[in-house]
Design an enzyme around this catalytic site. Sequence first.
Site: not given
Length: 397
Positions: A111, A118, A184, A186, A218, A222, A225, A238, A242, A344
Amino acid sequence: MTWVELPDDTGFGIDNLPLGVFLGGGRVGFRHGVRIGDLVLDLFAMTDDLIHHRSTLDHFLVAGPGLWQDRREQVTEWLTDERNRVRVEPHLLPLDDVRMCRPIGVADYVDFYSSKAHAENVGRLFRLDGDPLPPNWRHLPIGYHGRAGTVEVSGTPVVRPCGQLGPPSDGLPPFGPTRRLDFEAEVGFVVGAPSEPGERVAVTDFAEHVFGVCLVDDWSARDLQAWEYVPLGPFLGKSFQTSMSPWIVPLAALEAARLPAPPRDTELLPYLRDDDARWGLDLTLEVRLNGEVVSRPLFRDMYWTPAQQLAHLTVNGAALSPGELFASGTVSGATPDRWGSLLELTADGTRPLTLADGTTRTFLEDGDVVTVTASAPGPGGSRIGFGDVTGTVLPAR
């Protein structure tokens, strides 16, 4: 034109012809299929070729661009020449009658972190002073090696992961279900033809190895992480899951969507230069949370192209394998309506997102449903659809 009756404004016309793997439809075992409208053409029934009677597309993909193109031309002829209708029609199955499976074996998974917007958004949240981008970001496509075994097909529920939630507050780190589960949005790229160990794949050889494009979510915890990522990067935050869409849109269907590389503000090493490669892609994504659109990211805004990602992935001699997946990283733009993650959209949970029903979200709650869709321009003003990647959040176990 095709003789197949298609829904109005379908993204799955004769110019698309994505491939997938299905079960059901009154057929025995795994089958490879091509989507046309809301129908699936059974490739094994049409060809009697055992390469299309397998649980993944990998054996077909490894054959390389020659067979990919031959099969695409063959399917196009079947679906456009009225003389083939009597033979083909019995093998067109309603999409609702089949169950779509993960289309590839996911021999490996990488990834990337290729959206400048971003990366800057994240940098501004966590690096308050100085350049929001790390020093290496403008020189190479940053990525991490993911856990291939937890890549699942769209529709697979997402079980809220548990882990260490942050630094110790009273002797030991707190432990439990993540409180900061995120999506996320992607774009993924599926490798077909392999490369040899020690071989570098040039930017210009992208289409010799990559068969097509899918959508990826993904999922990210948080809090896990943030606590674990120094010094080696993402791991349990993560690796729990996925998700990928079931349909692989061939690169051959995306000629009208190809764009020049975006402007760069730093000189690149020769192996990453792609001024003439035109592997920027004009894809429009849409992210829905519980059915409500919360973002429409544009893939054309990405700083690093997939061809550069592949060139960087192999520049150290790492070999490619058929059925390998690499993803773009979160697709985000310069304005909030193009941000591809809740990290975000809610400024790391400090500005809750208000939905149409009056509820708010900082991060995902149990029962939430996230769906990512996309489309791209096709020949003659048509649109190329990618289907969707969807996941429902389930409570921790």
